[in-house]
Design a protein around this motif. Structure first.
Motif, PDB file in Angstrom:
ATOM      1  N   ALA A   1      41.282  21.316  51.094  1.00 56.92           N
ATOM      2  CA  ALA A   1      42.573  21.448  51.777  1.00 56.92           C
ATOM      3  C   ALA A   1      42.404  21.620  53.274  1.00 56.92           C
ATOM      4  CB  ALA A   1      43.353  22.626  51.199  1.00 56.92           C
ATOM      5  N   THR A   2      41.213  22.015  53.696  1.00 63.64           N
ATOM      6  CA  THR A   2      40.903  22.151  55.121  1.00 63.64           C
ATOM      7  C   THR A   2      39.878  21.101  55.496  1.00 63.64           C
ATOM      8  OG1 THR A   2      41.369  24.522  55.141  1.00 63.64           O
ATOM      9  CG2 THR A   2      39.990  23.657  56.901  1.00 63.64           C
ATOM     10  N   MET A   3      40.251  20.217  56.403  1.00 58.56           N
ATOM     11  CA  MET A   3      39.381  19.119  56.818  1.00 58.56           C
ATOM     12  C   MET A   3      39.358  19.058  58.346  1.00 58.56           C
ATOM     13  SD  MET A   3      38.330  17.334  53.986  1.00 58.56           S
ATOM     14  CE  MET A   3      38.264  15.559  54.229  1.00 58.56           C
ATOM     15  N   SER A   4      38.239  18.550  58.872  1.00 57.16           N
ATOM     16  CA  SER A   4      38.134  18.307  60.314  1.00 57.16           C
ATOM     17  C   SER A   4      38.405  16.831  60.578  1.00 57.16           C
ATOM     18  CB  SER A   4      36.753  18.698  60.840  1.00 57.16           C
ATOM     19  OG  SER A   4      36.581  20.093  60.798  1.00 57.16           O
ATOM     20  N   ILE A   5      39.399  16.575  61.426  1.00 52.67           N
ATOM     21  CA  ILE A   5      39.702  15.210  61.825  1.00 52.67           C
ATOM     22  C   ILE A   5      38.729  14.812  62.935  1.00 52.67           C
ATOM     23  CG2 ILE A   5      41.480  13.642  62.665  1.00 52.67           C
ATOM     24  CD1 ILE A   5      42.122  14.884  59.977  1.00 52.67           C
ATOM     25  N   VAL A   6      38.073  13.664  62.794  1.00 47.94           N
ATOM     26  CA  VAL A   6      37.162  13.157  63.823  1.00 47.94           C
ATOM     27  C   VAL A   6      37.707  11.815  64.311  1.00 47.94           C
ATOM     28  CG1 VAL A   6      35.108  14.398  63.079  1.00 47.94           C
ATOM     29  CG2 VAL A   6      35.664  12.248  61.986  1.00 47.94           C
ATOM     30  N   VAL A   7      37.814  11.675  65.636  1.00 47.22           N
ATOM     31  CA  VAL A   7      38.432  10.481  66.226  1.00 47.22           C
ATOM     32  C   VAL A   7      37.494   9.914  67.277  1.00 47.22           C
ATOM     33  CG1 VAL A   7      40.479   9.524  67.324  1.00 47.22           C
ATOM     34  CG2 VAL A   7      40.678  11.560  65.880  1.00 47.22           C
ATOM     35  N   LYS A   8      37.066   8.680  67.098  1.00 47.76           N
ATOM     36  CA  LYS A   8      36.239   7.974  68.080  1.00 47.76           C
ATOM     37  C   LYS A   8      37.167   7.244  69.041  1.00 47.76           C
ATOM     38  CE  LYS A   8      32.273   6.263  69.637  1.00 47.76           C
ATOM     39  NZ  LYS A   8      31.186   7.098  70.177  1.00 47.76           N
ATOM     40  N   THR A   9      37.062   7.560  70.332  1.00 50.28           N
ATOM     41  CA  THR A   9      37.979   6.998  71.322  1.00 50.28           C
ATOM     42  C   THR A   9      37.233   6.093  72.283  1.00 50.28           C
ATOM     43  OG1 THR A   9      37.681   8.861  72.837  1.00 50.28           O
ATOM     44  CG2 THR A   9      39.414   9.063  71.182  1.00 50.28           C
ATOM     45  N   GLN A  10      38.011   5.214  72.916  1.00 42.46           N
ATOM     46  CA  GLN A  10      37.448   4.325  73.935  1.00 42.46           C
ATOM     47  C   GLN A  10      37.423   4.986  75.305  1.00 42.46           C
ATOM     48  OE1 GLN A  10      39.965   0.901  73.654  1.00 42.46           O
ATOM     49  NE2 GLN A  10      39.150   0.240  71.660  1.00 42.46           N
ATOM     50  N   GLY A  11      38.332   5.913  75.529  1.00 40.01           N
ATOM     51  CA  GLY A  11      38.398   6.615  76.807  1.00 40.01           C
ATOM     52  C   GLY A  11      38.054   8.083  76.632  1.00 40.01           C
ATOM     53  N   PRO A  12      38.572   8.948  77.510  1.00 42.92           N
ATOM     54  CA  PRO A  12      38.321  10.390  77.384  1.00 42.92           C
ATOM     55  C   PRO A  12      38.840  10.901  76.041  1.00 42.92           C
ATOM     56  CG  PRO A  12      39.263   9.871  79.527  1.00 42.92           C
ATOM     57  CD  PRO A  12      39.365   8.630  78.710  1.00 42.92           C
ATOM     58  N   PRO A  13      38.019  11.602  75.267  1.00 45.55           N
ATOM     59  CA  PRO A  13      38.458  12.080  73.948  1.00 45.55           C
ATOM     60  C   PRO A  13      39.681  12.991  74.000  1.00 45.55           C
ATOM     61  CG  PRO A  13      36.073  12.218  74.141  1.00 45.55           C
ATOM     62  CD  PRO A  13      36.592  11.889  75.508  1.00 45.55           C
ATOM     63  N   ALA A  14      39.784  13.816  75.064  1.00 46.44           N
ATOM     64  CA  ALA A  14      40.899  14.766  75.126  1.00 46.44           C
ATOM     65  C   ALA A  14      42.251  14.073  75.228  1.00 46.44           C
ATOM     66  CB  ALA A  14      40.707  15.704  76.313  1.00 46.44           C
ATOM     67  N   ALA A  15      42.270  12.810  75.633  1.00 51.43           N
ATOM     68  CA  ALA A  15      43.541  12.105  75.802  1.00 51.43           C
ATOM     69  C   ALA A  15      44.243  11.854  74.482  1.00 51.43           C
ATOM     70  CB  ALA A  15      43.305  10.785  76.538  1.00 51.43           C
TER      71      ALA A  15
END
Length: 887
Positions: free
Chosen positions: A711-725
């Motif tokens: 029920a608790t998962m970490s979302i991981v997102v690969k971005t092309q620009g700054p990750p914080a955006a």
């Protein structure tokens, strides 16, 4: 009248009549005082005074005011012993202050060097004191221990805890606890809060009492008891504004109302300073989880007079008996307990680095003292004639030594005051820049213990750099000094100064070598292959309330989040994972392999399970060395599949192809899953831990293949620009799906990797700064000795040039002294650096204590410092004009 006094009266006849009229009675009185307190040899006095020319005495007498001041400073004039000591001390201090103002450059160098040495030592000691030496805020903290197991069962199961609690006699009390995050939805914004479930003896062992409200009652520890919580002071203030009416009210935790019965004081923060809630652990002896379900840790209070060794021996004997009682559970596995003091469990990983820092700054202070001793020796040579006159006027060796020593202690006091101010600023900077992984930072402050340490430093440093120079100058023979006229050189003093420089070069090499080896070790750690690509990846933890989400809804929610994120502009891919690498390795679970049904759980291997969505491996850049990745088709209703890492494949199949093999959890209801791929090894428990054997299950199938879908998962997102955006879009997507779901731990994956070694990087950086400071101080010491030597040999150098010596030979003559002195110090320092590195071997990774490259670099650096320190004196020597020198 003694024979010595008759001789002294006779010697006074050598002085002019006007001088005797003014000072004879006072000098006789002073002589009698000295004769009573010291063993004066009249024949030595005769030899000393008789060797001084009459013209020199007349010249001194004509400086009437100076003579009077010298005489007054040389002897006490009060009649009582106590008043005499105070008067003498006041005279010495006034004279020392006047000397400081007469030599402002000398004073500035000494005070600055002392302030720097005392300041950094006091600042580092404040950190060591706060983290390692200050007792924990619990009654008799030395009796409180942390209790776990060694591998393969680091944690403790419910049955094991109850056995320990019932059978161990070396423990007065024993408590179990475990920690995890819960969703707190009371208030403006949902959030995740670290919560510890604790057994009934937890708070009594720690002697903790709530600031408001009460502790848990016995009824609240039962399975049918009322649902209660105790809240931390920090959470009470930050989330509820310190509301005094909160005690007795309900808050929503994981979608259920729980009653807050108490608020803990600000100083209480165990098992973690970030713990926000405590809940009662409800253990029913009639319905315990299996003995192989290890998920708890323990703390205990030893019985009075019980040692750690005795507690370990009794606990190990009990654990060993379980192999006979429960062979189907433990098999051949050896149960070994790990019992350490609570202080060691909290500060253990940090202790070696702090001790290394304290040792390094101690070396810096020693080098500073050696430098100042060199300065005082040099200044003492210029004061030999002054001291000789004082001695000829009747001052004893003890009196002169005390006066000169009081000057050095006054320097130390001034340097100490400035050093404490520097320590205050440095301590605040250290705490502000220290990584959060360093424990007990809140206890670091300049308290009475630290100030006492600073005062002792002042006293010890004043004695260190002032004692021998003062004794040497005070015990010089006045007759010889007065006969030398203007020349103040002394070969013995030069040899001593060179020995001091050798010692500070050796100390500097030791610090440089040790810091260099630590730096090389840090580079090795940073170059560790972590198995994935953290750059450009944003992470955030999303937690769903189990009460509102069944397995099907859990899977659908995370599938919707990752699908929408993947379609967002600037996103390369998105996925979800139960445990992030590096920081969330997870526990190991027993499994079955290749259709072989095991009879006992003790026979089964244990592996770390992971749950991931299909694009996980692509998002983190984890390559598959064989087989395929998960797809959207791997869901309930489809064949059960799994992916294993290289370490698991090596352990289970010994180099054979694992594709097509089958595994399952050690559970009758769990299905067999077919291995469809082999993933590259990734660091799951930190950069310095071994790669655990890991098996990956599709999140969509985990409700059966891995007991339950997370029920608790970490979302991981690969971005092309700054990750914080991408963070605003992530928050918007989650809130659109469910506004009550908390989003926490939003940070870049690269930051997570960096934080895992932040404490090592922090301590290594400080070591390098101290090593650089030591090199600079050593260079100053070398410069001082060479410059003084050149000034003393000006006449000799002029004669050499006048007789045809070439400039190059003069330069070689001057530099030879520098290089020989530095060379001896380097040889001694290299041996010390290797010895220190061997002591700190536990902190080294991938580097041997004898690292030739590092030691060569330290040698070259000190050699460069020596050449630079000798450059200015060489230039001065080459500019000596022989005509001016001879004239």
């Amino acid at each position: 009248m003694t024979l010595g006094e008759r001789g002294y009266r006779l010697l006074l006849r050598l002085y002019p009549a006007r001088f005797r009229d003014r000072f004879e009675d006072e000098l006789l009185r002073l002589y009698r005082d000295d004769e009573r307190h010291h063993d004066l040899r009249w024949h030595r006095i005769i030899a000393d005074v008789a060797s001084t020319t009459l013209l020199e005495h007349v010249a001194e007498w004509r400086r009437g005011l100076s003579t009077r001041r010298l005489t007054a400073a040389a002897q006490p004039t009060s009649r009582t012993r106590g008043d005499g000591m105070l008067t003498t001390l006041a005279q010495d201090l006034r004279y020392a202050v006047r000397g400081m103002f007469r030599q402002p450059a000398f004073t500035a160098v000494v005070v600055t060097t002392l302030a720097l040495g005392i300041g950094v030592n006091t600042a580092i000691f404040s950190v060591v004191n706060g983290i390692l030496l200050r007792p924990l805020p619990y009654p008799e903290p030395e009796r409180i221990v942390h209790f776990t197991h060694e591998q393969p069962y680091q944690s403790v199961s419910e049955g094991e805890f109850l056995d320990y609690q019932r059978d161990l006699r070396t423990f007065e009390k024993l408590a179990a606890f475990n920690s995890g995050d819960v969703s707190l939805t009371s208030g403006d914004e949902p959030s995740r809060v670290l919560t510890s479930r604790v057994s009934s003896e937890f708070f009594p062992i720690l002697g903790a009492q709530p600031l408001r409200g009460r502790l848990f009652t016995p009824a609240e520890y039962t399975t049918a008891g009322p649902r209660a919580l105790i809240m931390s002071h920090a959470l009470w203030q930050s989330r509820f504004g310190g509301d005094p009416t909160l005690v007795g009210r309900d808050i929503m935790v994981n979608g259920r109302p729980l009653t807050v019965v108490g608020i803990m004081p600000e100083s209480f923060g165990y098992p973690s300073t970030t713990t926000g809630l405590w809940a009662p652990m409800r253990l029913n002896p009639d319905s315990l989880w299996g003995r192989n379900n290890h998920y708890m840790r323990m703390i205990g209070r030893l019985s009075g007079g019980t040692s750690l060794a005795a507690a370990r021996a009794e606990a190990n004997a009990l654990a060993a008996s379980w192999q006979t009682q429960f062979p189907d559970i433990y098999g051949d596995a050896t149960m070994t307990t790990n019992i350490v003091t609570l202080t060691d469990s909290i500060t253990g990983p940090t202790r070696p680095f702090l001790i290394a820092l304290l040792g390094a700054v101690g070396f810096v202070l020693l080098i500073a003292c050696v430098n100042i001793a060199n300065l005082f020796l040099a200044r003492g040579e210029t004061r030999r004639k002054e001291v000789a006159i004082r001695s000829a006027l009747g001052a004893s060796h003890r009196r002169l030594s005390a006066q000169l020593l009081s000057e050095s202690i006054l320097f130390a006091i001034i340097g100490g005051v400035l050093g404490v101010a520097l320590a205050w600023a440095a301590q605040r900077a250290l705490v502000a820049s220290a990584p959060a992984s360093i424990p007990r930072l809140a206890d670091v402050r300049l308290d009475g213990t630290v100030l006492l340490f600073g005062a002792l430093l002042v006293l010890v440093t004043g004695m260190l750099f002032g004692l021998y120079p003062s004794l040497r100058v005070a015990r010089s023979r006045p007759a010889m000094s007065l006969r030398e006229g203007g020349r103040t050189g002394a070969s013995g003093s030069s040899r001593l100064r060179r020995m001091l420089v050798v010692s500070e070069v050796a100390l500097a090499v030791m610090i440089l070598g040790g810091a260099g080896i630590m730096l090389r070790s840090l580079w090795k750690v940073e170059a560790t292959d972590i198995g994935f690509e953290p750059a450009g990846v944003m992470t955030a933890q999303v937690s769903l309330p189990v009460a509102s989400y069944d397995s099907e809804r859990l899977v659908a929610f995370f599938e919707a989040v990752t699908t929408r994120l993947a379609a967002t502009r600037g996103v390369t891919s998105a996925a979800a994972v139960r445990s992030l690498p590096i920081v969330e390795g997870g526990d190991r679970w027993s499994i079955m392999v290749d259709g072989v049904v095991l009879q006992t759980i003790g026979e089964s291997p244990s592996m770390a399970p992971q749950q991931v969505t299909p694009d996980f491996f692509r998002t983190l850049g984890i390559p598959l060395v064989a087989g395929r990745a998960f797809t959207a088709e791997d869901r309930l209703g489809a064949p059960f599949v799994a992916i294993v890492n290289e370490e698991m494949a090596r352990q289970l199949w010994k180099g054979a192809d694992p594709i097509g093999r089958t595994i399952k959890m050690f559970n009758d209801e769990a299905p067999w899953a077919t291995v469809v791929g082999v993933a590259r090894d990734t660091r799951a428990d930190g950069l310095l831990q071994d790669v655990p054997p890991t098996m990956y299950f599709p999140h969509a199938q985990a409700s059966r293949s891995n007991y339950s879908s997370a029920a608790t998962m970490s979302i991981v997102v690969k971005t092309q620009g700054p990750p914080a955006a991408i963070v605003p879009q992530l928050r918007a997507i989650v809130r659109e799906l469910d506004p009550n779901v908390p989003i926490t731990r939003v940070q870049e994956l690269q930051e997570i990797v960096d934080v895992s070694i932040a404490d090592r990087r922090f301590s290594t950086t400080l070591l390098m700064l101290f090593a650089a400071l030591a090199a600079v101080l050593a260079g100053i010491g070398i410069y001082g000795v060479i410059a003084y030597g050149v000034s003393q040999r000006t006449h000799e150098i002029g004669l050499r040039v006048a007789l045809g010596a070439r400039r190059l030979s003069v330069a070689r003559l001057v530099l030879q002294q520098s290089l020989v002195t530095s060379g001896i110090g380097v040889v001694l320092g290299l041996g010390g650096a290797v010895a220190l590195a061997r002591l700190a071997r536990s902190m080294l990774v991938g580097v041997d204590a004898f690292d030739p490259l590092t030691l060569i670099a330290a040698t070259l650096l000190i050699g460069l410092v020596s050449l630079m320190a000798g450059a200015v004196p060489v230039r001065r020597a080459l500019r000596v004009d022989p005509i001016t020198t001879l004239r």
